[in-house]
Design an enzyme around this catalytic site. Structure first.
Site, PDB file in Angstrom:
ATOM      1  N   HIS A  37       0.696  -1.403   0.147  1.00 47.60           N
ATOM      2  CA  HIS A  37       0.320  -0.130  -0.268  1.00 47.60           C
ATOM      3  C   HIS A  37       1.028   1.209   0.206  1.00 47.60           C
ATOM      4  O   HIS A  37       1.663   0.788   0.900  1.00 47.60           O
ATOM      5  CB  HIS A  37      -1.003   0.036   1.084  1.00 47.60           C
ATOM      6  CG  HIS A  37      -2.215   1.201   1.486  1.00 47.60           C
ATOM      7  ND1 HIS A  37      -1.672   2.630   1.989  1.00 47.60           N
ATOM      8  CD2 HIS A  37      -3.078   0.333   1.302  1.00 47.60           C
ATOM      9  CE1 HIS A  37      -2.170   3.010   2.073  1.00 47.60           C
ATOM     10  NE2 HIS A  37      -3.750   2.498   1.182  1.00 47.60           N
ATOM     11  N   ASP A  87       3.293  -4.284   8.464  1.00 52.03           N
ATOM     12  CA  ASP A  87       1.672  -3.692   8.519  1.00 52.03           C
ATOM     13  C   ASP A  87       0.530  -4.830   7.776  1.00 52.03           C
ATOM     14  O   ASP A  87       0.079  -5.609   6.818  1.00 52.03           O
ATOM     15  CB  ASP A  87       1.704  -2.597   6.095  1.00 52.03           C
ATOM     16  CG  ASP A  87       1.082  -2.170   5.934  1.00 52.03           C
ATOM     17  OD1 ASP A  87      -0.461  -2.238   6.834  1.00 52.03           O
ATOM     18  OD2 ASP A  87       0.540  -1.585   4.729  1.00 52.03           O
ATOM     19  N   GLN A 131      -4.504  -4.919   7.081  1.00 57.06           N
ATOM     20  CA  GLN A 131      -5.899  -5.713   6.291  1.00 57.06           C
ATOM     21  C   GLN A 131      -5.817  -7.561   7.700  1.00 57.06           C
ATOM     22  O   GLN A 131      -6.791  -7.642   7.271  1.00 57.06           O
ATOM     23  CB  GLN A 131      -5.743  -5.949   4.735  1.00 57.06           C
ATOM     24  CG  GLN A 131      -5.612  -4.456   4.285  1.00 57.06           C
ATOM     25  CD  GLN A 131      -6.876  -3.880   3.653  1.00 57.06           C
ATOM     26  OE1 GLN A 131      -7.750  -4.991   4.162  1.00 57.06           O
ATOM     27  NE2 GLN A 131      -7.308  -3.371   3.937  1.00 57.06           N
ATOM     28  N   LYS A 148     -10.354  -0.120  10.659  1.00 58.23           N
ATOM     29  CA  LYS A 148     -10.801  -1.476   9.759  1.00 58.23           C
ATOM     30  C   LYS A 148     -11.084  -3.082  10.546  1.00 58.23           C
ATOM     31  O   LYS A 148     -11.332  -4.297   9.967  1.00 58.23           O
ATOM     32  CB  LYS A 148      -9.053  -1.557   9.191  1.00 58.23           C
ATOM     33  CG  LYS A 148      -8.775  -0.441   7.952  1.00 58.23           C
ATOM     34  CD  LYS A 148      -7.824  -0.807   7.056  1.00 58.23           C
ATOM     35  CE  LYS A 148      -7.296   0.322   6.436  1.00 58.23           C
ATOM     36  NZ  LYS A 148      -7.847   0.360   5.096  1.00 58.23           N
ATOM     37  N   CYS A 207      -4.775   2.948  -3.476  1.00 59.99           N
ATOM     38  CA  CYS A 207      -3.492   3.379  -2.968  1.00 59.99           C
ATOM     39  C   CYS A 207      -2.198   2.344  -3.010  1.00 59.99           C
ATOM     40  O   CYS A 207      -1.531   2.239  -2.222  1.00 59.99           O
ATOM     41  CB  CYS A 207      -3.497   3.161  -1.615  1.00 59.99           C
ATOM     42  SG  CYS A 207      -5.111   4.708  -0.786  1.00 59.99           S
TER      43      CYS A 207
HETATM   44  C1  LIG Z   1      -2.560  -3.377   3.647  1.00 64.49           C
HETATM   45  C2  LIG Z   1      -2.754  -1.691   3.914  1.00 64.49           C
HETATM   46  N1  LIG Z   1      -2.244  -0.910   4.433  1.00 64.49           N
HETATM   47  C3  LIG Z   1      -2.097   0.597   5.369  1.00 64.49           C
HETATM   48  C4  LIG Z   1      -3.021   0.603   5.036  1.00 64.49           C
HETATM   49  C5  LIG Z   1      -3.355   2.758   5.794  1.00 64.49           C
HETATM   50  O1  LIG Z   1      -4.500   2.343   6.365  1.00 64.49           O
HETATM   51  P1  LIG Z   1      -4.880   4.051   7.053  1.00 64.49           P
HETATM   52  O2  LIG Z   1      -5.283   4.768   5.752  1.00 64.49           O
HETATM   53  O3  LIG Z   1      -6.197   3.713   7.887  1.00 64.49           O
HETATM   54  O4  LIG Z   1      -3.830   4.582   7.634  1.00 64.49           O
HETATM   55  C6  LIG Z   1      -4.298   0.665   3.955  1.00 64.49           C
HETATM   56  C7  LIG Z   1      -5.061   1.011   4.136  1.00 64.49           C
HETATM   57  O5  LIG Z   1      -6.475   0.611   3.214  1.00 64.49           O
HETATM   58  C8  LIG Z   1      -3.842  -1.142   3.900  1.00 64.49           C
HETATM   59  O6  LIG Z   1      -4.843  -1.621   3.395  1.00 64.49           O
END
Ligand SMILES: Cc1ncc(COP(=O)(O)O)c(C=O)c1O
Length: 408
Positions: free
Chosen positions: A125, A202, A205, A228, A366
């Site tokens: 992401h 990370d 998800q 999430k 993203c």
């Molecule tokens: C794999 C992953 N990492 C990081 C993020 C970033 O999350 P946030 O926008 O809640 O900071 C997302 C959000 O969709 C994600 O899917």
């Protein structure tokens, strides 16, 4: 196992799911973007504001003490949820993005220098790409990208080859938001540690789909977002091994992160407060604690099993739907159905589905480098949560048929 999971009862916990959109029952399949909130979370936040609202840590009065205790209890719930060794290893942030930026800025500034390497994967992401690019630019370090195959599976041989004495940090998604791939995180951590590199996982998800045990994974950092995980927006988590967090400089300066301040010198507070400058999102942490209670009450294993069954059902349904091509077919996958529909732009698919009450995400999610890898500008993404049903997947498939008829 799925018989024991009563999805219709679970759905009753989520008031938002009762509504109709454009005259159809809402089919919410945009869970990878954010999940809906159970009543238990909404009530915990309301109760906090109605009964306990006060600033934490600074007050001797009763409300402040109650608010502080509730905030501490939320941290303990997160600790237990991740099986972290100590509550000080749980730092509250705004979201996964801020947690990653905290590590990039704090750990990065202290430990990454000219010629060092940060290893990420081709399926990250943007939140797990851009902070490292910024760090590399600032420090003269190099960003190294591990490729994946056509199914969206990470090439582990390549990963091993790209690790070396200059590797300072590996930053890898546990579960890809664009493809659904589950990465072999424990193996990745072991390999990275062999060359002396640290690992940030990370888990934005993964954390709401599968049990996470940071001690078993042995990762150095793990991040996720509350929103999430059936919790509120505005609250996120950074887990870090205490020994590492101790060595890292603060990310932001201000109140709460200090022990004492004079104009000559500031002495920083201990963990985790050193990284929590200013009034935190108190109600957000309490809401997240309630979400964790709710999810563990359902049982992470049972939720995971139900979602796997739905993913299998959805994969088969989409594979046999005319004109649909799935993007992301790794063997080890969870919760994400990313696809293109022949002859119809993803945004048009999304708009037609919305007319039938079906919420999906369309675009690059993203993850523009993932789209580039598959030669696409965008996909349609249906993403699953504990409250989704087979009937909702049937509605999706029938909506896609209508989209094709309109554009075909
Ligand atoms: C794999 C992953 N990492 C990081 C993020 C970033 O999350 P946030 O926008 O809640 O900071 C997302 C959000 O969709 C994600 O899917």
């Amino acid at each position: 196992m799925s018989e024991a999971f009563d999805v219709w009862r679970v759905r009753k916990d989520f008031p938002i799911l009762e509504q109709r959109v454009h005259g159809h029952p809402l089919v919410y399949l945009d869970n990878a973007a954010t999940t809906q909130k159970p009543r238990a979370v909404l009530e915990a936040i309301r109760r906090y504001y109605e009964e306990d609202n006060a600033n934490i840590h600074r007050g001797v009065h009763t409300l402040s003490q109650r608010a502080t205790a509730a905030h501490d209890a939320a941290r303990e719930r997160v600790r237990r949820f991740l099986n972290a060794a100590r509550p000080e290893e749980i730092v509250f942030t705004r979201n996964a993005t801020e947690s990653i930026n905290l590590v990039a800025q704090s750990y990065g500034r202290a430990f990454v220098g000219e010629g060092d390497e940060i290893v990420i994967s081709a399926m990250e992401h943007h939140a797990n790409i851009v902070p490292w690019q910024m760090l590399c630019q600032e420090r003269g370090a190099k960003l190294v990208v591990v490729p994946m195959d056509d199914s969206g599976t990470l090439l582990m041989d390549e990963f091993e080859r790209l690790l070396g004495p200059r590797t300072k940090l590996v930053a890898i998604s546990h579960l890809s938001n664009a493809l659904g791939t589950i990465n072999p995180v424990a193996e990745i951590v072991a390999m990275a540690h062999r060359v002396g590199a640290r690992v940030l996982v990370d888990g934005a998800q993964a954390a709401y789909h599968m049990p996470v045990d940071v001690q078993a994974l042995d990762c150095d950092f793990y991040v996720f977002s509350g929103h999430k995980l059936y919790g509120p927006t505005g609250i996120g988590v950074l887990y870090g091994k205490a020994s590492l967090l101790e060595e890292m400089p603060p990310f932001m300066g201000g109140g709460d992160m200090i022990l004492s301040v004079t104009f000559e010198e500031t002495i920083y507070n201990g963990l985790p407060f050193k990284f929590e400058a200013g009034t935190p999102d108190i109600s957000g942490a309490i809401g997240l604690g309630a979400a964790i209670d709710y999810l563990t009450g359902l049982g992470m294993e049972r939720v995971g099993a139900w979602e796997r069954e739905l993913l299998k059902y959805g994969t088969e349904a989409l594979q046999s739907a005319p004109g649909v091509r799935l993007v992301g077919t790794a063997r080890n996958k969870a919760s994400i159905l990313s696809f293109v529909l022949e002859g119809v732009h993803p945004h048009d698919v999304g708009t037609i589905l919305d007319q039938e009450g079906i919420a999906v995400r369309t675009g690059h999610h993203c993850a523009q480098p993932v789209m580039a890898r598959f030669g696409l500008a965008a996909t349609v993404r249906a993403s699953l949560a504990c409250y989704n049903t087979r009937e909702e997947i049937d509605a999706l498939v029938s909506g896609l048929k209508h989209a094709r008829e309109m554009f075909g």
